[in-house]
Design a protein around this motif. Structure first.
Motif, PDB file in Angstrom:
ATOM      1  N   ALA A  21       0.827  -1.210   0.000  1.00  0.00           N
ATOM      2  CA  ALA A  21       0.000   0.000   0.000  1.00  0.00           C
ATOM      3  C   ALA A  21       0.859   1.257   0.000  1.00  0.00           C
ATOM      4  O   ALA A  21       0.518   2.260  -0.619  1.00  0.00           O
ATOM      5  CB  ALA A  21      -0.931   0.000   1.205  1.00  0.00           C
ATOM      6  N   GLY A  22       1.996   1.205   0.671  1.00  0.00           N
ATOM      7  CA  GLY A  22       2.882   2.362   0.748  1.00  0.00           C
ATOM      8  C   GLY A  22       3.585   2.673  -0.556  1.00  0.00           C
ATOM      9  O   GLY A  22       4.041   3.794  -0.775  1.00  0.00           O
ATOM     10  N   GLN A  23       3.685   1.701  -1.426  1.00  0.00           N
ATOM     11  CA  GLN A  23       4.358   1.945  -2.700  1.00  0.00           C
ATOM     12  C   GLN A  23       3.502   2.794  -3.631  1.00  0.00           C
ATOM     13  O   GLN A  23       4.015   3.578  -4.409  1.00  0.00           O
ATOM     14  CB  GLN A  23       4.712   0.621  -3.369  1.00  0.00           C
ATOM     15  N   GLY A  24       2.197   2.639  -3.565  1.00  0.00           N
ATOM     16  CA  GLY A  24       1.287   3.434  -4.363  1.00  0.00           C
ATOM     17  C   GLY A  24       1.389   3.145  -5.851  1.00  0.00           C
ATOM     18  O   GLY A  24       2.289   2.446  -6.320  1.00  0.00           O
ATOM     19  N   PRO A  25       0.475   3.697  -6.608  1.00  0.00           N
ATOM     20  CA  PRO A  25       0.457   3.431  -8.048  1.00  0.00           C
ATOM     21  C   PRO A  25       1.644   4.028  -8.796  1.00  0.00           C
ATOM     22  O   PRO A  25       2.044   3.515  -9.833  1.00  0.00           O
ATOM     23  CB  PRO A  25      -0.863   4.039  -8.515  1.00  0.00           C
ATOM     24  N   GLU A  26       2.244   5.091  -8.276  1.00  0.00           N
ATOM     25  CA  GLU A  26       3.366   5.720  -8.975  1.00  0.00           C
ATOM     26  C   GLU A  26       4.542   4.757  -9.137  1.00  0.00           C
ATOM     27  O   GLU A  26       5.178   4.705 -10.179  1.00  0.00           O
ATOM     28  CB  GLU A  26       3.815   6.994  -8.263  1.00  0.00           C
ATOM     29  N   LYS A  27       4.825   3.984  -8.091  1.00  0.00           N
ATOM     30  CA  LYS A  27       5.908   2.992  -8.185  1.00  0.00           C
ATOM     31  C   LYS A  27       5.593   1.940  -9.230  1.00  0.00           C
ATOM     32  O   LYS A  27       6.463   1.517  -9.973  1.00  0.00           O
ATOM     33  CB  LYS A  27       6.160   2.340  -6.830  1.00  0.00           C
ATOM     34  N   THR A  28       4.349   1.503  -9.261  1.00  0.00           N
ATOM     35  CA  THR A  28       3.948   0.494 -10.239  1.00  0.00           C
ATOM     36  C   THR A  28       4.073   1.055 -11.651  1.00  0.00           C
ATOM     37  O   THR A  28       4.580   0.392 -12.554  1.00  0.00           O
ATOM     38  CB  THR A  28       2.501   0.042  -9.968  1.00  0.00           C
ATOM     39  N   LEU A  29       3.632   2.288 -11.848  1.00  0.00           N
ATOM     40  CA  LEU A  29       3.734   2.921 -13.166  1.00  0.00           C
ATOM     41  C   LEU A  29       5.189   3.070 -13.588  1.00  0.00           C
ATOM     42  O   LEU A  29       5.524   2.906 -14.765  1.00  0.00           O
ATOM     43  CB  LEU A  29       3.038   4.285 -13.152  1.00  0.00           C
ATOM     44  N   SER A  30       6.076   3.348 -12.647  1.00  0.00           N
ATOM     45  CA  SER A  30       7.490   3.535 -12.989  1.00  0.00           C
ATOM     46  C   SER A  30       8.149   2.232 -13.422  1.00  0.00           C
ATOM     47  O   SER A  30       9.208   2.249 -14.042  1.00  0.00           O
ATOM     48  CB  SER A  30       8.258   4.137 -11.808  1.00  0.00           C
ATOM     49  N   ARG A  31       7.514   1.098 -13.127  1.00  0.00           N
ATOM     50  CA  ARG A  31       8.057  -0.199 -13.557  1.00  0.00           C
ATOM     51  C   ARG A  31       7.503  -0.625 -14.914  1.00  0.00           C
ATOM     52  O   ARG A  31       7.725  -1.739 -15.353  1.00  0.00           O
ATOM     53  CB  ARG A  31       7.754  -1.266 -12.507  1.00  0.00           C
ATOM     54  N   GLY A  32       6.758   0.238 -15.590  1.00  0.00           N
ATOM     55  CA  GLY A  32       6.289  -0.068 -16.934  1.00  0.00           C
ATOM     56  C   GLY A  32       4.842  -0.485 -17.040  1.00  0.00           C
ATOM     57  O   GLY A  32       4.365  -0.805 -18.126  1.00  0.00           O
ATOM     58  N   PHE A  33       4.124  -0.470 -15.943  1.00  0.00           N
ATOM     59  CA  PHE A  33       2.708  -0.820 -15.980  1.00  0.00           C
ATOM     60  C   PHE A  33       1.891   0.429 -16.292  1.00  0.00           C
ATOM     61  O   PHE A  33       2.396   1.553 -16.220  1.00  0.00           O
ATOM     62  CB  PHE A  33       2.260  -1.407 -14.645  1.00  0.00           C
ATOM     63  N   ALA A  34       0.617   0.230 -16.628  1.00  0.00           N
ATOM     64  CA  ALA A  34      -0.290   1.338 -16.898  1.00  0.00           C
ATOM     65  C   ALA A  34      -1.608   1.074 -16.170  1.00  0.00           C
ATOM     66  O   ALA A  34      -1.916  -0.064 -15.826  1.00  0.00           O
ATOM     67  CB  ALA A  34      -0.541   1.471 -18.395  1.00  0.00           C
ATOM     68  N   ILE A  35      -2.360   2.137 -15.952  1.00  0.00           N
ATOM     69  CA  ILE A  35      -3.681   2.029 -15.344  1.00  0.00           C
ATOM     70  C   ILE A  35      -4.699   2.465 -16.391  1.00  0.00           C
ATOM     71  O   ILE A  35      -4.575   3.534 -16.977  1.00  0.00           O
ATOM     72  CB  ILE A  35      -3.808   2.924 -14.094  1.00  0.00           C
ATOM     73  N   VAL A  36      -5.681   1.613 -16.624  1.00  0.00           N
ATOM     74  CA  VAL A  36      -6.746   1.929 -17.587  1.00  0.00           C
ATOM     75  C   VAL A  36      -7.945   2.400 -16.785  1.00  0.00           C
ATOM     76  O   VAL A  36      -8.344   1.766 -15.808  1.00  0.00           O
ATOM     77  CB  VAL A  36      -7.106   0.692 -18.440  1.00  0.00           C
ATOM     78  N   ARG A  37      -8.515   3.533 -17.211  1.00  0.00           N
ATOM     79  CA  ARG A  37      -9.619   4.147 -16.463  1.00  0.00           C
ATOM     80  C   ARG A  37     -10.792   4.465 -17.376  1.00  0.00           C
ATOM     81  O   ARG A  37     -10.634   4.617 -18.587  1.00  0.00           O
ATOM     82  CB  ARG A  37      -9.162   5.454 -15.810  1.00  0.00           C
ATOM     83  N   THR A  38     -11.956   4.613 -16.762  1.00  0.00           N
ATOM     84  CA  THR A  38     -13.132   5.120 -17.466  1.00  0.00           C
ATOM     85  C   THR A  38     -12.936   6.622 -17.657  1.00  0.00           C
ATOM     86  O   THR A  38     -12.070   7.225 -17.004  1.00  0.00           O
ATOM     87  CB  THR A  38     -14.417   4.874 -16.643  1.00  0.00           C
TER      88      THR A  38
END
Length: 79
Positions: free
Chosen positions: A27-44
């Motif tokens: 939880a502390g890593q947050g989405p920014e860390k995940t995005l920095s590893r090459g992942f993306a978030i798809v949103r409405t």
């Protein structure tokens, strides 16, 4: 029997403590860390995350968030 019961309770408590620590770390890593590893978030279009392809209709307007920004897109046909 008492020793087995005590040992089992201690193992369960240790496991629960480790699980809680891992969840705090994730939880502390947050989405920014995940995005920095090459992942993306798809949103409405309203900003709600889409977590399953089944939730996206053909030709739906979506937004894709990358580490460095967001882009608008239109979904294609499901395969």
């Amino acid at each position: 029997m008492v020793g087995v019961s005590t040992s089992a309770r201690m193992l369960i408590q240790k496991g629960a403590t480790r699980a809680e620590a891992l969840m705090r770390e994730i939880a502390g890593q947050g989405p920014e860390k995940t995005l920095s590893r090459g992942f993306a978030i798809v949103r409405t279009p309203s900003g709600e995350p889409l977590t399953r392809a089944a939730h996206v209709f053909d030709n739906a307007e979506i937004e894709i968030q990358f580490q460095d920004g967001r882009v608008s897109a239109t979904s294609g046909k499901h395969s």
